[in-house]
Design a protein around this motif. Sequence first.
Motif, PDB file in Angstrom:
ATOM      1  N   VAL A  28       0.817  -1.214   0.000  1.00 29.31           N
ATOM      2  CA  VAL A  28       0.000   0.000   0.000  1.00 29.31           C
ATOM      3  C   VAL A  28       0.848   1.260   0.000  1.00 29.31           C
ATOM      4  CG1 VAL A  28      -1.930  -1.143   1.160  1.00 29.31           C
ATOM      5  CG2 VAL A  28      -0.216   0.067   2.536  1.00 29.31           C
ATOM      6  N   ALA A  29       2.101   1.142   0.403  1.00 31.17           N
ATOM      7  CA  ALA A  29       2.981   2.309   0.405  1.00 31.17           C
ATOM      8  C   ALA A  29       3.352   2.755  -1.001  1.00 31.17           C
ATOM      9  CB  ALA A  29       4.250   2.006   1.200  1.00 31.17           C
ATOM     10  N   SER A  51       9.814   6.429   8.912  1.00 32.19           N
ATOM     11  CA  SER A  51       9.219   6.773   7.612  1.00 32.19           C
ATOM     12  C   SER A  51       8.386   5.631   7.056  1.00 32.19           C
ATOM     13  CB  SER A  51      10.318   7.146   6.620  1.00 32.19           C
ATOM     14  OG  SER A  51      10.985   8.325   7.008  1.00 32.19           O
ATOM     15  N   ASP A  52       8.831   4.390   7.281  1.00 34.86           N
ATOM     16  CA  ASP A  52       8.068   3.231   6.798  1.00 34.86           C
ATOM     17  C   ASP A  52       6.670   3.207   7.415  1.00 34.86           C
ATOM     18  OD1 ASP A  52      10.127   2.358   5.210  1.00 34.86           O
ATOM     19  OD2 ASP A  52      10.836   0.822   6.618  1.00 34.86           O
ATOM     20  N   ALA A  53       6.583   3.518   8.707  1.00 33.70           N
ATOM     21  CA  ALA A  53       5.280   3.536   9.365  1.00 33.70           C
ATOM     22  C   ALA A  53       4.368   4.596   8.766  1.00 33.70           C
ATOM     23  CB  ALA A  53       5.447   3.762  10.866  1.00 33.70           C
ATOM     24  N   ILE A  54       4.926   5.761   8.476  1.00 33.59           N
ATOM     25  CA  ILE A  54       4.137   6.822   7.844  1.00 33.59           C
ATOM     26  C   ILE A  54       3.712   6.390   6.441  1.00 33.59           C
ATOM     27  CG2 ILE A  54       4.124   9.211   7.050  1.00 33.59           C
ATOM     28  CD1 ILE A  54       4.154   8.879  10.113  1.00 33.59           C
ATOM     29  N   ASP A  55       4.608   5.749   5.714  1.00 36.15           N
ATOM     30  CA  ASP A  55       4.303   5.316   4.352  1.00 36.15           C
ATOM     31  C   ASP A  55       3.137   4.337   4.317  1.00 36.15           C
ATOM     32  OD1 ASP A  55       6.294   6.868   3.273  1.00 36.15           O
ATOM     33  OD2 ASP A  55       7.747   5.238   3.063  1.00 36.15           O
ATOM     34  N   VAL A  56       3.095   3.420   5.273  1.00 34.22           N
ATOM     35  CA  VAL A  56       2.035   2.401   5.286  1.00 34.22           C
ATOM     36  C   VAL A  56       0.765   2.943   5.948  1.00 34.22           C
ATOM     37  CG1 VAL A  56       1.366   0.148   6.213  1.00 34.22           C
ATOM     38  CG2 VAL A  56       3.637   0.467   5.219  1.00 34.22           C
ATOM     39  N   HIS A 106      -3.286   6.438  -0.607  1.00 37.48           N
ATOM     40  CA  HIS A 106      -3.209   5.728  -1.887  1.00 37.48           C
ATOM     41  C   HIS A 106      -4.471   4.918  -2.142  1.00 37.48           C
ATOM     42  CE1 HIS A 106       1.469   5.824  -1.538  1.00 37.48           C
ATOM     43  NE2 HIS A 106       1.000   6.938  -2.061  1.00 37.48           N
ATOM     44  N   GLY A 107      -4.992   4.274  -1.087  1.00 39.16           N
ATOM     45  CA  GLY A 107      -6.214   3.501  -1.248  1.00 39.16           C
ATOM     46  C   GLY A 107      -7.387   4.374  -1.649  1.00 39.16           C
ATOM     47  N   ILE A 108      -7.550   5.498  -0.946  1.00 43.44           N
ATOM     48  CA  ILE A 108      -8.644   6.420  -1.261  1.00 43.44           C
ATOM     49  C   ILE A 108      -8.518   6.923  -2.693  1.00 43.44           C
ATOM     50  CG2 ILE A 108      -9.582   8.706  -0.739  1.00 43.44           C
ATOM     51  CD1 ILE A 108      -8.820   8.159   2.217  1.00 43.44           C
ATOM     52  N   ARG A 109      -7.333   7.368  -3.045  1.00 40.97           N
ATOM     53  CA  ARG A 109      -7.107   7.935  -4.372  1.00 40.97           C
ATOM     54  C   ARG A 109      -7.398   6.929  -5.478  1.00 40.97           C
ATOM     55  NH1 ARG A 109      -3.065   7.032  -7.525  1.00 40.97           N
ATOM     56  NH2 ARG A 109      -2.527   8.440  -9.248  1.00 40.97           N
ATOM     57  N   SER A 110      -7.016   5.664  -5.255  1.00 40.96           N
ATOM     58  CA  SER A 110      -7.215   4.650  -6.284  1.00 40.96           C
ATOM     59  C   SER A 110      -8.677   4.243  -6.408  1.00 40.96           C
ATOM     60  CB  SER A 110      -6.365   3.410  -5.966  1.00 40.96           C
ATOM     61  OG  SER A 110      -4.992   3.699  -5.980  1.00 40.96           O
ATOM     62  N   ALA A 111      -9.379   4.182  -5.273  1.00 40.67           N
ATOM     63  CA  ALA A 111     -10.761   3.694  -5.276  1.00 40.67           C
ATOM     64  C   ALA A 111     -11.775   4.735  -5.722  1.00 40.67           C
ATOM     65  CB  ALA A 111     -11.125   3.185  -3.884  1.00 40.67           C
ATOM     66  N   ASN A 166      -9.147  -0.073   4.406  1.00 43.11           N
ATOM     67  CA  ASN A 166      -7.756   0.310   4.609  1.00 43.11           C
ATOM     68  C   ASN A 166      -7.304  -0.238   5.962  1.00 43.11           C
ATOM     69  OD1 ASN A 166      -7.165   2.039   2.277  1.00 43.11           O
ATOM     70  ND2 ASN A 166      -8.671   3.441   3.150  1.00 43.11           N
ATOM     71  N   ASN A 167      -6.740  -1.427   5.945  1.00 44.86           N
ATOM     72  CA  ASN A 167      -6.363  -2.088   7.197  1.00 44.86           C
ATOM     73  C   ASN A 167      -4.857  -2.188   7.403  1.00 44.86           C
ATOM     74  OD1 ASN A 167      -6.604  -4.148   9.503  1.00 44.86           O
ATOM     75  ND2 ASN A 167      -5.511  -5.298   7.918  1.00 44.86           N
TER      76      ASN A 167
END
Length: 247
Positions: free
Chosen positions: A58-59, A103-108, A115-120, A83-84
Amino acid sequence: MDLAGKTVLVTGASRGIGAATARAFAMAGATVGVMARDAHAVAALADDIDGIPLSGDVARAGDMDNAVGVLRDRTGRLDVLVNNAGLIGPISGLADADPDDWSDAIDVNLKGVFHGIRSALPLMRGQGGGTILTVGSGAAHAPQQGWSAYCASKAGALMLTRSLHLEAHADGIRAISLSPGTVATDMQAAIRDSGMNPVSQLDWAVHIPPEWPARTLVWMCGPDADSYLGEEISLRDEAIRRRVGLC
């Protein structure tokens, strides 16, 4: 709830709340796309529930676009996005946190929700509506020692739910966040093992099973949850548990 003919995408579906949620939606009759970075785990789960395996991160915006595209091509629609996917780490003080892990935590946890919202959104808007649910946390409202990335990202994700409601409610998009409380998953085990902050000291018996938030997410797709549109439902609320049928 009868979700026959509906298509659902669950991220972070390889284990824990995500896997339980995929099973719950499948039991409700939906076609479920199961997405996670662990390709073997999502393939096994998809085979078990007659779902659609979607290996991806999802990142990465492109991975989310691809997952939504696969479901569009296979079923022609996307009715629910859950978005889980989430990371608890790094569990450490601010001064000691590894910048890459932070940063990884923020990315996910935050960018992954975006990203999920934008794609859906385009597909849901084109079909006249849909539901976008995000697994949030009480950490969005109160800081915990050693959880700076998790708390900050969950607070940001809640604001994305509110922003989505503001921008897309008129298009038939239902946006709600769920704060499940403490759940008996691998993430909670990592918290326990860290020994940092009061949450790590909780008796394991107080943690709810992942099936509870899973069932609640299915319930959130119905009109009984409409009073929470644009906001967050807390599964610590006994009244909510009764409405879902958990107690």
